[in-house]
Design a protein around this motif. Sequence first.
Motif, mmCIF file in Angstrom:
data_model
loop_
_atom_site.group_PDB
_atom_site.id
_atom_site.type_symbol
_atom_site.label_atom_id
_atom_site.label_comp_id
_atom_site.label_asym_id
_atom_site.label_seq_id
_atom_site.Cartn_x
_atom_site.Cartn_y
_atom_site.Cartn_z
ATOM 1 N N LEU A 243 0.852 -1.187 0.000
ATOM 2 C CA LEU A 243 0.000 0.000 0.000
ATOM 3 C C LEU A 243 0.889 1.239 0.000
ATOM 4 O O LEU A 243 2.069 1.178 0.335
ATOM 5 C CB LEU A 243 -0.907 0.023 1.240
ATOM 6 C CG LEU A 243 -1.776 -1.212 1.500
ATOM 7 C CD1 LEU A 243 -2.518 -1.053 2.815
ATOM 8 C CD2 LEU A 243 -2.762 -1.426 0.360
ATOM 9 N N ASP A 244 0.322 2.376 -0.386
ATOM 10 C CA ASP A 244 1.081 3.623 -0.319
ATOM 11 C C ASP A 244 0.136 4.765 0.008
ATOM 12 O O ASP A 244 -1.069 4.701 -0.258
ATOM 13 C CB ASP A 244 1.806 3.893 -1.646
ATOM 14 C CG ASP A 244 0.848 4.117 -2.794
ATOM 15 O OD1 ASP A 244 0.482 5.283 -3.038
ATOM 16 O OD2 ASP A 244 0.449 3.131 -3.434
ATOM 17 N N THR A 245 0.684 5.790 0.598
ATOM 18 C CA THR A 245 -0.094 6.980 0.940
ATOM 19 C C THR A 245 0.847 8.157 1.052
ATOM 20 O O THR A 245 2.073 7.989 1.200
ATOM 21 C CB THR A 245 -0.858 6.771 2.261
ATOM 22 O OG1 THR A 245 -1.735 7.869 2.479
ATOM 23 C CG2 THR A 245 0.095 6.663 3.442
ATOM 24 N N THR A 246 0.286 9.352 0.971
ATOM 25 C CA THR A 246 1.049 10.577 1.176
ATOM 26 C C THR A 246 0.401 11.353 2.317
ATOM 27 O O THR A 246 -0.820 11.428 2.421
ATOM 28 C CB THR A 246 1.080 11.447 -0.092
ATOM 29 O OG1 THR A 246 -0.258 11.725 -0.502
ATOM 30 C CG2 THR A 246 1.810 10.728 -1.222
ATOM 31 N N VAL A 247 1.240 11.911 3.164
ATOM 32 C CA VAL A 247 0.769 12.700 4.303
ATOM 33 C C VAL A 247 1.548 14.001 4.307
ATOM 34 O O VAL A 247 2.764 14.009 4.114
ATOM 35 C CB VAL A 247 1.002 11.949 5.637
ATOM 36 C CG1 VAL A 247 0.253 12.652 6.768
ATOM 37 C CG2 VAL A 247 0.583 10.495 5.551
ATOM 38 N N SER A 259 6.045 17.109 4.120
ATOM 39 C CA SER A 259 5.279 16.126 3.341
ATOM 40 C C SER A 259 5.992 14.789 3.423
ATOM 41 O O SER A 259 7.210 14.730 3.659
ATOM 42 C CB SER A 259 5.132 16.569 1.878
ATOM 43 O OG SER A 259 6.405 16.632 1.261
ATOM 44 N N SER A 260 5.243 13.735 3.235
ATOM 45 C CA SER A 260 5.843 12.403 3.311
ATOM 46 C C SER A 260 5.174 11.477 2.317
ATOM 47 O O SER A 260 4.000 11.642 1.971
ATOM 48 C CB SER A 260 5.711 11.822 4.728
ATOM 49 O OG SER A 260 4.347 11.612 5.040
ATOM 50 N N GLU A 261 5.936 10.496 1.881
ATOM 51 C CA GLU A 261 5.448 9.435 1.012
ATOM 52 C C GLU A 261 5.804 8.110 1.688
ATOM 53 O O GLU A 261 6.956 7.895 2.059
ATOM 54 C CB GLU A 261 6.093 9.525 -0.370
ATOM 55 C CG GLU A 261 5.576 8.490 -1.360
ATOM 56 C CD GLU A 261 6.267 8.600 -2.705
ATOM 57 O OE1 GLU A 261 5.692 8.162 -3.705
ATOM 58 O OE2 GLU A 261 7.396 9.132 -2.748
ATOM 59 N N VAL A 262 4.796 7.247 1.853
ATOM 60 C CA VAL A 262 5.010 6.004 2.594
ATOM 61 C C VAL A 262 4.540 4.830 1.749
ATOM 62 O O VAL A 262 3.439 4.851 1.194
ATOM 63 C CB VAL A 262 4.234 6.010 3.938
ATOM 64 C CG1 VAL A 262 4.764 4.893 4.838
ATOM 65 C CG2 VAL A 262 4.322 7.343 4.637
ATOM 66 N N LEU A 314 10.514 11.405 3.929
ATOM 67 C CA LEU A 314 9.982 12.592 4.605
ATOM 68 C C LEU A 314 10.718 13.835 4.118
ATOM 69 O O LEU A 314 11.951 13.883 4.126
ATOM 70 C CB LEU A 314 10.151 12.430 6.121
ATOM 71 C CG LEU A 314 9.652 13.552 7.027
ATOM 72 C CD1 LEU A 314 8.148 13.732 6.883
ATOM 73 C CD2 LEU A 314 10.021 13.265 8.480
ATOM 74 N N LYS A 315 9.929 14.819 3.680
ATOM 75 C CA LYS A 315 10.485 16.101 3.248
ATOM 76 C C LYS A 315 10.135 17.151 4.290
ATOM 77 O O LYS A 315 8.959 17.396 4.565
ATOM 78 C CB LYS A 315 9.902 16.512 1.890
ATOM 79 C CG LYS A 315 10.144 15.522 0.770
ATOM 80 C CD LYS A 315 11.582 15.522 0.314
ATOM 81 C CE LYS A 315 11.762 14.613 -0.908
ATOM 82 N NZ LYS A 315 13.167 14.570 -1.354
ATOM 83 N N VAL A 316 11.158 17.735 4.893
ATOM 84 C CA VAL A 316 10.977 18.739 5.933
ATOM 85 C C VAL A 316 11.726 20.001 5.525
ATOM 86 O O VAL A 316 12.721 19.949 4.786
ATOM 87 C CB VAL A 316 11.505 18.205 7.292
ATOM 88 C CG1 VAL A 316 11.163 19.161 8.428
ATOM 89 C CG2 VAL A 316 10.926 16.841 7.592
ATOM 90 N N ASP A 317 11.233 21.147 5.985
ATOM 91 C CA ASP A 317 11.921 22.411 5.731
ATOM 92 C C ASP A 317 13.361 22.285 6.199
ATOM 93 O O ASP A 317 13.624 21.949 7.364
ATOM 94 C CB ASP A 317 11.210 23.533 6.499
ATOM 95 C CG ASP A 317 11.761 24.906 6.126
ATOM 96 O OD1 ASP A 317 12.890 24.979 5.608
ATOM 97 O OD2 ASP A 317 11.063 25.905 6.360
ATOM 98 N N THR A 341 5.439 12.217 13.323
ATOM 99 C CA THR A 341 5.366 10.753 13.358
ATOM 100 C C THR A 341 3.952 10.280 13.701
ATOM 101 O O THR A 341 3.454 9.306 13.113
ATOM 102 C CB THR A 341 6.371 10.205 14.397
ATOM 103 O OG1 THR A 341 7.679 10.681 14.082
ATOM 104 C CG2 THR A 341 6.380 8.689 14.394
ATOM 105 N N THR A 342 3.297 10.966 14.620
ATOM 106 C CA THR A 342 1.926 10.584 14.989
ATOM 107 C C THR A 342 0.977 10.724 13.811
ATOM 108 O O THR A 342 0.127 9.851 13.580
ATOM 109 C CB THR A 342 1.444 11.456 16.164
ATOM 110 O OG1 THR A 342 2.331 11.299 17.274
ATOM 111 C CG2 THR A 342 0.044 11.058 16.590
ATOM 112 N N ARG A 343 1.107 11.815 13.052
ATOM 113 C CA ARG A 343 0.246 12.009 11.877
ATOM 114 C C ARG A 343 0.459 10.897 10.848
ATOM 115 O O ARG A 343 -0.504 10.377 10.268
ATOM 116 C CB ARG A 343 0.567 13.364 11.235
ATOM 117 C CG ARG A 343 -0.039 14.559 11.943
ATOM 118 C CD ARG A 343 -1.540 14.695 11.654
ATOM 119 N NE ARG A 343 -1.825 14.644 10.235
ATOM 120 C CZ ARG A 343 -1.740 15.687 9.412
ATOM 121 N NH1 ARG A 343 -1.383 16.876 9.887
ATOM 122 N NH2 ARG A 343 -2.027 15.562 8.119
ATOM 123 N N ILE A 344 1.699 10.518 10.638
ATOM 124 C CA ILE A 344 1.994 9.463 9.656
ATOM 125 C C ILE A 344 1.427 8.127 10.134
ATOM 126 O O ILE A 344 0.830 7.376 9.354
ATOM 127 C CB ILE A 344 3.513 9.382 9.414
ATOM 128 C CG1 ILE A 344 4.016 10.658 8.742
ATOM 129 C CG2 ILE A 344 3.861 8.168 8.554
ATOM 130 C CD1 ILE A 344 5.517 10.747 8.619
#
Length: 698
Positions: A243-247, A259-262, A314-317, A341-344
């Motif tokens: 499975l995959d998702t973006t958060v 933003s993140s891609e998992v 994970l892409k962070v500023d 991490t909690t949101r992901i």
Amino acid sequence: MNVESDYEPPAPAPIRRLQESLINRIAAGEIIHRPASALKELLENSLDAGATSIRVTVKDGGLKLMQIQDNGCGIRQSDLPILAERFTTSKLSTFADLSRLTTYGFRGEALASMSHVAHLSVVTKTRTSTCAYKAHYSDGKLAPAQPGQSEEPKPCAGNDGTTITIENLFFNTPTRLSALRNTSEEYARILDVLTKYAIHNPKVSFTCKKAGSSSPDLNTPSASTTRQAIKMLYGHTIEKDLLDTTVSEKTKDEEESWSSEVYFTNANYQAKKTVFLLFINSRLVESSRIKRALENVYTGILPKGASPFLYLSLKVDPRSVDVNVHPTKKEVHFLNEESITTRICDALQEKIAEKSHSRVFEYQAKAPNNVTSQSPPEDREEVTASGSETVSTAPKKVYSHHKVRTSLQDRTLDSMFPVANPSTIGTGSANASGSQSPSRYREVKESECFLTSVKSLRKQIIKGKHKLLTEILEKHTFVGIVDVDRSLSLIQYSTKLYLVNHGTLAEELFYQLGLRQFGDFSRLKLEPPPSLRDLITIAVDAEEISDDTTLSKPDIVERIVEILQSKRAMLAEYFSLTISKDGLVESLPLLLRDYTPNLDKLPLFLMRLGPQVNWTSESECFELFLRELAYFYVPGPILGDISLLDAESAGGKAERWQIQHILFPAMRRYLAAPKSLLDVDVVQVASLPDLYKVFERC
């Protein structure tokens, strides 16, 4: 009263400035731990250079040779003299640049470190130059290729890009080199690093092979997708469960703060070990906190011992990330780590709940006698459970080759030859269906023991436990005894059939039961008590005396009797093996209630205690004694005397009954199976899905 002391403190040693070469070699040890860490640094340089193709050649796990060739932008000729000096980089100019860093490398220590612990050479060509240039480096500076030659870079033929060659890694640090002699393990680590970067950079082609090999061990095409890369590198079986998702989270200005891609597996995928790939701002890092948080998502979804596959980008500023917290850039720190991490994790849980298919488990309830495991589906009860909090009640079709066909009323092979009166074989604990009566069952509790040697032996059992094999024995269904003489039986686990050596399994079981009850054994009384000397004489007379010994058989008997008589108090206290002063064997340790060992083996057991047990070492004494006791308890006659227990005789039927109704249930409950049993003693002989495939081809 004042007492004067003659002690004088030592004079302080002078503080000296270390030599520059020693400083650089110490620093190199912090950056380059092994060939894989050197490869990681070079891969990042190639990716920073915009390479779309990276080829890696390795010899002896990277210790003898490691070559990385890319088609990136190359290095200018004017930069080659300072290329391998410490803190020379094209990524930074001021300290403020650290807060805006988007590249892999930034300190300029990788090539410098390699030049201090290996022979480093570089061939590079920019797209605007007419030829390539080759340079050699030693201790951070240009060095001649051969003694007497010039150290200046020399023009040569070459393609656009850079080829870096590292030879004889750690040649001048013999301690580090001696710790990395396992070249196969080092090569596996190199492939692991390449695999992770290939998944995160699917637009880049990666190739890795051993020097002299015609075919690569890793080869990925360019212009693929992350899903295709995972499928290619981790196998086709993972694709259907992936499975995959973006958060992401946006600021008030509608700009993404992170933003993140998992990519992660669903509830149907089960691996022995968690595969976790973490990239933060495209940098491969490790984080035990994030890994634990993501693994906790699968708690209650996957069975015990099963693990998922997880890839998180994970892409962070860049202003929120501190990249300079570890010498090898293996770790980074960033703001709001816990909330991100909690949101992901929440997003993963929702996706798994949404996409997971309900898993159907069939079981045979206490239904009318005419309902069997072969009955139609409408006559059976079904329990469904999904990976989410909600339980699916819709019936799911289960194909025949995935049905686990077991029932409390199934007939076993041995049930066709029932024992007429089980109570006559010393059990009395069987009912009409052949199962043990709960009223007679008694838990074998672990004794309280403070001896360090016994605690150590118990820890060894736990440490050597093989999870899957133990689970097979815990949840197996007994099918039948195949061959009593060869100690072979059939058991079923899930949709697989296993042929097991119940003699070897029983020996390990009885050893563990002996260790479990150390110092607190029940007693098996012998009435009338036989003579210790007579029993040992019987066993010694049956043995052939080696030509290497000068002792006669009476001498051997006398020596064994003396040993056991001298250890009489210890044997009685720890093992409940009671020998009277007159030399009579009054009782034996009882390892398992309702199970009686073959007393024909008693002479052999007592005789072996003399030469086989090391009575001078506490730990070895306890272990070897319990091993001999376990061997005595194994079902079956004395070796070479198989004809005594015919399968049709009363004794043969009694033994078969004990194996099925006492030994195998005890294995379910107490045996922590070691991995060594998988070598020859537990063999899979059939698998229902595989059999269906055979018939489909027919």
